[in-house]
Write an enzyme that holds these catalytic residues in place. Structure first.
Site, mmCIF file in Angstrom:
data_model
loop_
_atom_site.group_PDB
_atom_site.id
_atom_site.type_symbol
_atom_site.label_atom_id
_atom_site.label_comp_id
_atom_site.label_asym_id
_atom_site.label_seq_id
_atom_site.Cartn_x
_atom_site.Cartn_y
_atom_site.Cartn_z
ATOM 1 N N GLU A 60 0.823 -1.206 0.000
ATOM 2 C CA GLU A 60 0.000 0.000 0.000
ATOM 3 C C GLU A 60 0.857 1.257 0.000
ATOM 4 O O GLU A 60 1.801 1.372 0.766
ATOM 5 C CB GLU A 60 -0.936 0.011 1.220
ATOM 6 C CG GLU A 60 -1.923 -1.148 1.250
ATOM 7 C CD GLU A 60 -2.940 -1.112 0.107
ATOM 8 O OE1 GLU A 60 -3.049 -0.082 -0.582
ATOM 9 O OE2 GLU A 60 -3.623 -2.134 -0.082
ATOM 10 N N ARG A 111 -18.232 -0.154 4.767
ATOM 11 C CA ARG A 111 -19.272 -0.809 3.966
ATOM 12 C C ARG A 111 -19.999 -1.854 4.803
ATOM 13 O O ARG A 111 -21.171 -2.147 4.594
ATOM 14 C CB ARG A 111 -18.578 -1.475 2.765
ATOM 15 C CG ARG A 111 -19.447 -2.081 1.709
ATOM 16 C CD ARG A 111 -18.586 -2.655 0.583
ATOM 17 N NE ARG A 111 -17.486 -3.503 1.040
ATOM 18 C CZ ARG A 111 -17.605 -4.774 1.411
ATOM 19 N NH1 ARG A 111 -18.767 -5.379 1.374
ATOM 20 N NH2 ARG A 111 -16.552 -5.463 1.827
ATOM 21 N N CYS A 139 -8.489 -1.491 7.871
ATOM 22 C CA CYS A 139 -7.084 -1.546 7.429
ATOM 23 C C CYS A 139 -6.540 -0.152 7.153
ATOM 24 O O CYS A 139 -5.449 0.205 7.611
ATOM 25 C CB CYS A 139 -6.936 -2.441 6.201
ATOM 26 S SG CYS A 139 -7.086 -4.187 6.627
ATOM 27 N N HIS A 160 -1.568 -5.558 2.101
ATOM 28 C CA HIS A 160 -2.761 -6.402 2.033
ATOM 29 C C HIS A 160 -2.396 -7.742 1.392
ATOM 30 O O HIS A 160 -1.611 -7.781 0.430
ATOM 31 C CB HIS A 160 -3.847 -5.738 1.174
ATOM 32 C CG HIS A 160 -4.835 -4.939 1.958
ATOM 33 N ND1 HIS A 160 -5.000 -3.578 1.800
ATOM 34 C CD2 HIS A 160 -5.751 -5.324 2.904
ATOM 35 C CE1 HIS A 160 -5.958 -3.152 2.626
ATOM 36 N NE2 HIS A 160 -6.429 -4.192 3.300
HETATM 37 N N1 PCA Z 1 -8.997 -6.466 6.230
HETATM 38 C C1 PCA Z 1 -9.918 -5.365 6.429
HETATM 39 C C2 PCA Z 1 -9.872 -5.104 7.915
HETATM 40 C C3 PCA Z 1 -9.252 -6.305 8.518
HETATM 41 C C4 PCA Z 1 -8.651 -7.035 7.414
HETATM 42 O O1 PCA Z 1 -7.917 -8.028 7.496
HETATM 43 C C5 PCA Z 1 -9.643 -4.153 5.538
HETATM 44 O O2 PCA Z 1 -9.090 -4.335 4.433
HETATM 45 O O3 PCA Z 1 -9.962 -3.041 5.919
#
Ligand code: PCA
Length: 221
Positions: free
Chosen positions: A89, A99, A152, A178
């Site tokens: 990211e 959401r 996140c 991610h």
């Molecule tokens: N993914 C979510 C929150 C926790 C996770 O593992 C996100 O992408 O916001």
């Protein structure tokens, strides 16, 4: 750069993952960082910790972990269903816009992560060098321009804000990655082994790289 020390005197890397959310029974972010706990990478010890998928509480826990471990490097990891590659990211934005409800049933809409904070923070990880190193091992990786607006992004923004504002953390590098679903959760997916290896390479590259390399992410696709 003088690396902050843990109580064991070896500098540490903090990796965080989240608990399962949104009706899932597992979260690959936690499973993958957990399997790196205690590993030594570039003479740093990895500490893995779980954050709750909950607005605000996640940042309270992250702050506690930062003050406890004083890591040299922090990478928070989360699951991004629908993505096929490890996503490095680039930017965190000062907005919560959920959401779905978090694990404490909160669903903030269009609220700031930090009142009065800047619109955004960039990752301070060398994301281009990390991208190249992970791809070099044949593991799918990409630079992502959005971490979303759920927990996140909230944690990513809160992390970068703490590193910018908290005394003693100016030298600490931090960012967010991610990971896709595991094969058992649906498609697209990535096996756990590849996630763990990709994260290990990400940590190693972040520790080894000073200034990031200048390489267009597009040109690497
Ligand atoms: N993914 C979510 C929150 C926790 C996770 O593992 C996100 O992408 O916001």
């Amino acid at each position: 750069m003088a690396a902050p020390r843990t109580s064991s005197s070896r500098p540490c890397v903090l990796l965080t993952g989240f608990d399962a959310f949104g009706g899932e029974t597992m979260n690959p972010s936690w499973l993958s960082v957990q399997s790196l706990h205690g590993r030594r990478i570039q003479d740093h010890t990895v500490v893995a910790a779980q954050l709750p998928t909950v607005f605000d509480d996640s940042l309270v826990e992250l702050k506690r972990l930062l003050l406890l471990h004083k890591p040299a490097l922090v990478i928070c990891v989360g699951q991004a269903g629908g993505r096929a590659a490890i996503s490095l990211e680039r930017v965190a934005i000062n907005i919560n816009d959920a959401r779905i409800a978090d694990n404490a049933s909160a669903q903030p809409i269009d609220t700031p992560v930090i009142n009065g904070g800047p619109a955004a923070y960039f990752s301070s990880l060398p994301i281009k060098a990390m991208l190249l190193a992970i791809r070099h091992k044949g593991i799918p990786a990409e630079v992502s321009q959005t971490a979303g607006t759920f927990v996140c992004n909230h944690v990513f923004y809160g992390l970068m804000h703490m590193l910018a504002k908290q005394r003693g953390f100016k030298q600490t590098r931090g960012g967010f990655i991610h990971v896709p679903y595991l094969p058992d959760q649906g498609q697209p997916s990535l096996p756990l082994d590849s996630m763990v290896q990709g994260l290990r390479i990400a940590v190693m590259t972040a520790l080894k790289t000073g200034k990031d390399i200048a390489s267009g992410a597009g040109a690497l696709d």
